[in-house]
Motif scaffolding. Structure first.
Motif, PDB file in Angstrom:
ATOM      1  N   LEU A  20       2.552  45.952  -9.764  1.00  0.00           N
ATOM      2  CA  LEU A  20       1.264  45.968  -9.076  1.00  0.00           C
ATOM      3  C   LEU A  20       1.049  44.644  -8.367  1.00  0.00           C
ATOM      4  CD1 LEU A  20      -0.931  47.476 -11.909  1.00  0.00           C
ATOM      5  CD2 LEU A  20       0.068  48.673  -9.983  1.00  0.00           C
ATOM      6  N   ILE A  25      -4.536  44.713  -4.887  1.00  0.00           N
ATOM      7  CA  ILE A  25      -5.280  45.750  -5.604  1.00  0.00           C
ATOM      8  C   ILE A  25      -6.333  45.180  -6.537  1.00  0.00           C
ATOM      9  CG2 ILE A  25      -5.074  47.756  -7.125  1.00  0.00           C
ATOM     10  CD1 ILE A  25      -2.228  48.103  -5.900  1.00  0.00           C
ATOM     11  N   ILE A  90     -11.449  50.693  -7.239  1.00  0.00           N
ATOM     12  CA  ILE A  90     -10.030  51.021  -7.070  1.00  0.00           C
ATOM     13  C   ILE A  90      -9.789  52.427  -7.587  1.00  0.00           C
ATOM     14  CG2 ILE A  90      -7.661  50.373  -7.701  1.00  0.00           C
ATOM     15  CD1 ILE A  90      -9.752  47.645  -8.376  1.00  0.00           C
ATOM     16  N   PHE A  92      -6.760  55.282  -8.456  1.00  0.00           N
ATOM     17  CA  PHE A  92      -5.316  55.460  -8.658  1.00  0.00           C
ATOM     18  C   PHE A  92      -5.058  56.718  -9.484  1.00  0.00           C
ATOM     19  CE2 PHE A  92      -6.996  52.414 -11.743  1.00  0.00           C
ATOM     20  CZ  PHE A  92      -6.636  52.968 -12.960  1.00  0.00           C
ATOM     21  N   TYR A  96      -0.776  56.264 -13.762  1.00  0.00           N
ATOM     22  CA  TYR A  96      -0.651  54.805 -13.815  1.00  0.00           C
ATOM     23  C   TYR A  96      -1.703  54.141 -14.695  1.00  0.00           C
ATOM     24  CZ  TYR A  96       2.238  55.695  -9.689  1.00  0.00           C
ATOM     25  OH  TYR A  96       3.195  56.160  -8.840  1.00  0.00           O
ATOM     26  N   CYS A 100      -2.051  50.094 -15.447  1.00  0.00           N
ATOM     27  CA  CYS A 100      -3.186  49.406 -14.834  1.00  0.00           C
ATOM     28  C   CYS A 100      -4.037  48.701 -15.882  1.00  0.00           C
ATOM     29  CB  CYS A 100      -4.041  50.390 -14.035  1.00  0.00           C
ATOM     30  SG  CYS A 100      -3.209  50.978 -12.539  1.00  0.00           S
ATOM     31  N   ARG A 399       2.699  52.784  -1.267  1.00  0.00           N
ATOM     32  CA  ARG A 399       1.801  52.405  -2.355  1.00  0.00           C
ATOM     33  C   ARG A 399       0.349  52.663  -1.989  1.00  0.00           C
ATOM     34  NH1 ARG A 399       3.741  47.707  -3.931  1.00  0.00           N
ATOM     35  NH2 ARG A 399       4.536  48.452  -5.913  1.00  0.00           N
ATOM     36  N   THR A 402      -0.992  55.676  -3.275  1.00  0.00           N
ATOM     37  CA  THR A 402      -1.188  55.765  -4.717  1.00  0.00           C
ATOM     38  C   THR A 402      -2.450  55.038  -5.143  1.00  0.00           C
ATOM     39  OG1 THR A 402       1.208  55.763  -4.957  1.00  0.00           O
ATOM     40  CG2 THR A 402      -0.068  55.326  -6.940  1.00  0.00           C
ATOM     41  N   PHE A 403      -2.708  53.900  -4.493  1.00  0.00           N
ATOM     42  CA  PHE A 403      -3.888  53.083  -4.796  1.00  0.00           C
ATOM     43  C   PHE A 403      -4.772  53.008  -3.559  1.00  0.00           C
ATOM     44  CE2 PHE A 403      -0.563  51.681  -7.633  1.00  0.00           C
ATOM     45  CZ  PHE A 403      -1.208  51.615  -8.859  1.00  0.00           C
TER      46      PHE A 403
END
Length: 783
Positions: A20, A25, A90, A92, A96, A100, A399, A402-403
């Motif tokens: 990460l 993020i 955030i 996600f 994850y 995280c 990515r 994903t985020f």
């Protein structure tokens, strides 16, 4: 919007291996507090509050009581650290969540937080994991309450939050302008089932209906029909299908339309009707499309009935079923249009995936009074709305798929409407919507990209004593260029794309890398230089006859506005010819008649009684404010008009900031008895407008008198002084924004067009003049 499906069980083995990037993020975790989490079926949304330390440029007046030499600067510039509040959201995939939580735990430093607010269906499922990883007690909040709180928050604080989706239009996303009063509205939340909620006030809402036939029904029946277990794959099948192969239409029964009932031939008479009478296999795509129409039509009709029953026209749709998917937004929109005959629009939200997390956060942050402040979206730290349609978004998922991030910065005070707007509900600040104007969009994106090298060079030059400035400037270049590339593919990423939003994004990115005021030294030098000529300009004006004086003052105001480092044509001249000055600028101006020329009407008005009070939104430092604006307002003061000068609270390009304007005004007052007396008698006041942008949104102003007095907000200033004239100066404030703004008092909008493309589009040439004097219809004939 992130393209996130339900996590495969097999993906958990990979969780520990993902890296990460904290800078991208989970930012500012070391100062994080007030955590909240919303866990759905496949997505987790995390919210937290942090304090952010960033650099701000400050100016401080030197003591000029001692005799000064010609080389003494007017004021000193210092860069100081300032702490502000920021909200982080955030999103996600649940796959994850463990990684995280580990990352947050490892980077959390001395947090005061002992509790994490949680909402969503997965909050119970992951409760033990969260408490174990973060050593925080999980406090569960009601899901619907959080959803409504979050919805109210984004509607109030984020311009262009709501949009209409029009599949076949030039711009699929049509954003709605923020309404001053967001209530009442209907929220249709489509998760596994459907909840229909009527929201009447901040804390007054009621679930008035619902249905068990929702997103879960589409997913469940879709899985049975197509053997497709992933929600996004099911939608992808539907986007390729042809529902008429499965559905029975009116024309299949009657051979055409059913005219007496007003039914067209292509209307669905029976969902899946053909499967009962046709002995053949149907494709997965066609079945998925038929199912999508069936669910959407059912939800759409329910929404319309409840909207009609409760007399509501604002209907927002959200939930897992919507989640930014063009195919679901299109079918819902079609259904609403059909059942209401276009009287109600289906509205969607840019950040609908965050509503629960925002609401849960607000529940846990009540002691910080987040609702007492205004918040602004930070474009540098936020992912934009992304189409997840494969046809619309050919960019491969990385990515960023994903985020997904949203960041909001706290503004110092509540921002308010200018009370002199004729109708705040219909006011649109921006002159051109680049989301819809493809030609203009392509030009301005190219223009901002072309100017990037110059901005980087200027940023480095403003901090040449700091060796790492080059590296930071390069990071700024990469980030802003990436934003521009995103906007080329997804013009709707941050709402309506405008010149204002492009400028604001650039300022946010500069601040992100600690370049608070790249033009500070240029402004200082130009202010010093212009002050030396002030008395000469005033004296030359005083020697003219009344009519000549008025024209000379207007021409000086326009010539001053030429000095704009934000315009490439001008900055090129100023870079190559340091001697280019006030008189040369006057010669560059277009001869009358100007491109927009209401000067004759203005001069006739000046022959009448003086205005009571003029509110003047000023533009650039240096020659503009000192040799253009001050002689002009000096004449107004002599006439008996009070003047309020409104300048930016924070720096943008070479615009004069409020702290700079205070020093300049004191200096001019020391030379000029007219300005000195006006200040002393409070007939000349300085206000800050709450903005750090070259453009001007008259719905979002602070306008506190200086020194700051919380009780002297804009409405009080305007009403107490009886403001009857508003003057808006400059391309950013009077052309890119507010050109069509309707005010309830007289107004002057003036600018010199310093961009060839824009001049050509307006039917003029570079250095064409816009001098627009407007009198509202009710004020006609009063003077």
């Amino acid at each position: 919007m992130a393209l996130c499906g339900v996590a495969d069980t097999g993906s958990h083995s990979m969780d520990k291996s993902i890296t990460l990037p904290p800078d991208e993020i989970f930012r500012n975790l070391e100062n994080a507090k007030r955590f909240a989490i919303d866990i759905g079926g496949s997505l987790t949304k995390l919210a937290y509050y942090s304090t952010v330390q960033h650099k701000v440029a400050k100016v401080r007046s030197f003591d000029h009581s001692a005799k000064e030499t010609d080389g003494d600067p007017l004021y000193e510039i210092s860069v100081q650290e300032e702490i502000t509040a920021r909200l982080h959201f955030i999103k996600f995939e649940n796959a994850y969540i463990e990684t995280c939580l580990d990352f947050i735990k490892d980077h959390l430093v001395n947090t005061e937080t002992k509790v994490i607010k949680a909402t969503g269906g997965g909050a119970h499922k992951f409760k033990d994991l969260i408490e174990k990883k973060l050593k925080l007690k999980v406090d569960k909040e009601d899901e619907m309450t959080c959803l409504i709180k979050g919805c109210n928050f984004v509607l109030k604080n984020i311009p262009h939050e709501a949009f209409v989706y029009a599949k076949h239009a030039d711009s699929e996303f049509r954003f709605q302008h923020t309404h001053p009063d967001i209530f009442p509205y209907l929220l249709i939340n489509i998760g596994s089932g459907v909840s229909i909620v009527k929201v009447e006030a901040e804390d007054k809402f009621e679930r008035i209906g619902g249905s068990s036939i929702g997103g879960g029904t589409f997913w469940g029946l879709g899985a049975l029909l197509t053997k497709t277990k992933r929600f996004d794959e099911l939608l992808q099948l539907a986007s390729k299908g042809q529902h008429t192969n499965v559905d029975m239409l009116v024309k299949d029964i009657y051979g055409g339309a059913y005219g007496s009932l007003g039914l067209t031939g292509d209307l669905i008479a029976s969902s899946f009707g053909k499967s009962a009478t046709t002995d053949k296999e149907f494709s997965k795509e066609d079945m998925a499309k038929s199912l999508l129409h069936m669910i959407s039509n059912d939800i759409g009709q329910l929404a319309c009935l409840y909207a009609k029953l409760h007399n509501l026209t604002r209907v927002y749709f959200g939930g897992f079923f919507i989640r930014g998917h063009p195919v679901t937004m299109h079918t819902i929109t079609y259904s609403i249009n059909f059942f209401t005959k276009g009287e109600v629009q289906a509205l969607f939200l840019r950040h609908e995936g965050y509503l629960g997390a925002i609401g849960a956060f607000l529940k846990g942050a009540e002691e910080d009074n987040p609702n007492q402040y205004s918040w602004g979206e930070n474009y540098a730290g936020s992912s934009g709305l992304m189409s997840v349609s494969p046809e619309l978004n050919p960019i491969q998922r990385a990515r960023s798929g994903t985020f997904d991030m949203l960041e909001m910065d706290r503004l110092e005070r509540q921002l308010v409407n200018l009370p002199l707007l004729q109708d705040a509900t219909s006011y649109i600040p921006d002159t051109v919507d680049l989301t819809e104007d493809a030609l203009a969009r392509e030009y301005w994106l190219y223009c901002f990209e072309e100017a990037l090298d110059g901005v980087v060079k200027r940023a480095i030059a403003s901090q040449k004593d700091q060796p790492e400035a080059v590296e930071r400037a390069e990071k700024f270049r990469q980030k802003y260029r990436h934003k521009l590339q995103t906007l080329r593919h997804q013009p709707f990423a941050y709402g309506s794309l405008t010149v204002r939003s492009l400028l604001d994004t650039r300022e946010h990115c500069l601040n992100e890398f600690n370049f608070p005021d790249p033009y500070s030294k240029i402004k200082q030098k130009e202010n010093d230089m212009a002050l030396k000529y002030y008395l000469k300009v005033v004296k030359s004006v005083e020697e003219l006859s009344w009519e000549q004086r008025q024209f000379n003052l207007v021409k000086g105001l326009l010539a001053g506005n030429v000095f704009d480092w934000g315009a490439k044509a001008v900055s090129d001249v100023l870079e190559s010819d340091p001697e280019f000055g006030f008189e040369q600028a006057k010669q560059q101006l277009q001869e009358r008649p100007w491109l927009v020329d209401a000067y004759n009407q203005w001069i006739e008005r000046l022959k009448g009684p003086p205005h009571k009070c003029a509110l003047f939104f000023v533009d650039n430092s240096g020659i503009d404010i000192i040799l253009g604006v001050f002689p002009f307002i000096r004449e107004l003061l002599i006439r008996g008009t009070e003047v309020v000068l409104a300048s930016n609270s924070g720096p943008a390009l070479n615009d004069v900031t409020n702290s700079e304007l205070q020093i300049l005004t004191e200096r001019i007052a020391a030379m000029d008895p007219v300005i000195h007396a006006a200040l002393k008698e409070d007939r000349l006041a300085l206000v800050q407008n709450g903005s750090s942008s070259p453009c001007l949104d008259l719905r979002k102003l602070m306008l506190c008198e200086v020194p700051l007095r919380l009780d002297k907000v804009l409405a009080t200033v305007v009403r107490e002084r009886g403001t009857d004239l508003v003057i808006i100066e400059g391309m950013g404030r009077a052309i890119h924004t507010n050109y069509y703004a309707m005010l309830s008092c007289e107004s002057l909008k003036l600018a010199v067009i310093k961009n060839s493309w824009l001049a050509d589009r307006l039917g003029g040439k570079i250095f064409s003049v816009v001098f627009k004097y407007e009198v509202p219809s009710k004020a006609q004939g009063q003077h």
